[in-house]
Scaffold this active site. Structure first.
Site, PDB file in Angstrom:
ATOM      1  N   CYS A 177      52.554 -18.353  19.947  1.00 27.59           N
ATOM      2  CA  CYS A 177      52.305 -19.824  19.716  1.00 27.59           C
ATOM      3  C   CYS A 177      50.802 -19.176  20.015  1.00 27.59           C
ATOM      4  O   CYS A 177      50.286 -17.739  19.436  1.00 27.59           O
ATOM      5  CB  CYS A 177      52.960 -20.816  20.811  1.00 27.59           C
ATOM      6  SG  CYS A 177      52.505 -19.602  22.511  1.00 27.59           S
ATOM      7  N   THR A 178      49.677 -20.136  19.948  1.00 26.54           N
ATOM      8  CA  THR A 178      47.789 -20.070  20.216  1.00 26.54           C
ATOM      9  C   THR A 178      48.222 -19.047  21.309  1.00 26.54           C
ATOM     10  O   THR A 178      47.417 -17.788  20.992  1.00 26.54           O
ATOM     11  CB  THR A 178      47.288 -20.790  20.605  1.00 26.54           C
ATOM     12  OG1 THR A 178      48.117 -22.083  19.305  1.00 26.54           O
ATOM     13  CG2 THR A 178      46.177 -21.084  19.395  1.00 26.54           C
TER      14      THR A 178
END
Length: 327
Positions: A177-178
């Site tokens: 994810c980010t």
């Protein structure tokens, strides 16, 4: 002119008296001129803030004096302008909302994989690579051969797992994810569902872009970020995307040139989802934004929930019809 330092941070840690921290934390941020939002919950802290380098250093130093909040996972990037308008510290049930009771990354979590080792892991043909982010984030960039769950929110991820992943078939699952927080919680969820070999990218995409040379990178495109920059490139600088203020989808210059794009009102992604009533509201909001700009002020406010709910409702209706067909 000095660059604005943008600091994304999180830590899963038991904070039984997290409410106590809210006011003093807000005071520290305001005194230092820091803007952005931090979330506090029993399970930890999460958020992105921005300010001068000395202000960010002071904030991290203050947090380190609080029980459990030392060694917070954080990533720094830079911008020419302040990407936030407000300074907020919010109390939440979860620091990242999955909506599943009993998932605690402090107790059970997957295997952390450092950015330097990530390429080797995801090049393994036995590894299933899953992007845990939302559809509008995946649209502008992801890793080679990653699966896109096509979720509108992180709350939909558990259902995606139930419908598409099987611990008896998918022996090795890697997720990203980010900044690391969603994939950390996702691995905890998969472990609870019986998946054994579960991995996630330590520090998330942002840390990978920071540490892995572009010529060696398996990342494709840009990385969506939740601030006014919209996206960052491999050098962690503001990317080429803008954002539709009506639906939050990232948009290109070509999409902005489309007849379906109207500043603050619609874009090619949401033109068919905006009702007449929403259009009137968006037009009025855009008028206020332009008036604020003329006065040299920052207009604060976003009314996108109706469009997002519309997208979510359509997805739910599609899933329902598909389930009915399979019965």
């Amino acid at each position: 002119m000095s660059k604005v330092v943008v600091c994304a941070m999180y830590k899963f840690v038991s904070l039984p008296d997290f409410e106590r921290i809210q006011k003093p934390l807000l005071i520290v941020m305001e005194k230092s001129g820091i803007k952005g939002t931090l979330l506090l919950a029993k399970e930890g802290i999460n958020g992105t803030v921005a300010g001068s380098q000395s202000a960010i250093d002071a904030l991290l130093a203050w947090l380190a004096t609080q029980p459990g909040l030392d060694n917070i996972v954080h990533k720094l990037s830079f911008d020419d302008d302040m990407p936030f308008y407000r300074t907020k510290v919010k109390l939440k049930k979860e620091i990242v909302t999955m909506g599943v009771e009993g998932i605690d990354p402090n107790e059970v979590v997957g295997t952390y994989v450092k950015p330097k080792d990530w390429n080797a892991l995801i090049s393994d043909p036995e590894v299933l690579l899953v992007d845990t982010r939302n559809d509008y984030e995946v649209k502008i960039g992801t890793f080679e051969n990653a699966l896109d769950p096509q979720t509108a929110t992180f709350r939909e991820f558990p259902e995606y797992v139930k419908q598409n992943l099987d611990p008896t078939k998918h022996k090795k699952v890697a997720m990203f994810c980010t900044g690391g927080i969603r994939c950390e919680k996702s691995t905890a969820y998969l472990k609870e569902q019986g998946f054994e070999d579960v991995y996630h990218l330590e520090g998330g995409i942002l840390k990978y872009l920071e540490e892995v040379k572009q010529e060696e990178s398996m990342w494709q495109g840009e990385c969506f970020v939740f601030d006014n920059r919209v996206a960052v490139n491999h050098d962690l600088e503001k990317g080429q995307y803008d954002q539709c203020n009506a639906c939050r989808m990232p948009i290109t210059e070509a999409e902005k040139a489309s007849s379906q794009f109207e500043q603050g009102v619609s874009c090619p992604h949401c033109i068919d989802k905006v009702t007449d009533k929403q259009r009137e509201r968006f037009l009025e909001r855009e008028r206020q934004v332009q008036l604020s700009k003329q006065r040299g002020e920052a207009h604060i406010g976003s009314d996108v929930s109706a469009v997002i709910e519309s997208r979510r409702a359509k997805k739910e209706q599609l899933k329902k019809s598909q389930n009915e067909k399979s019965v």
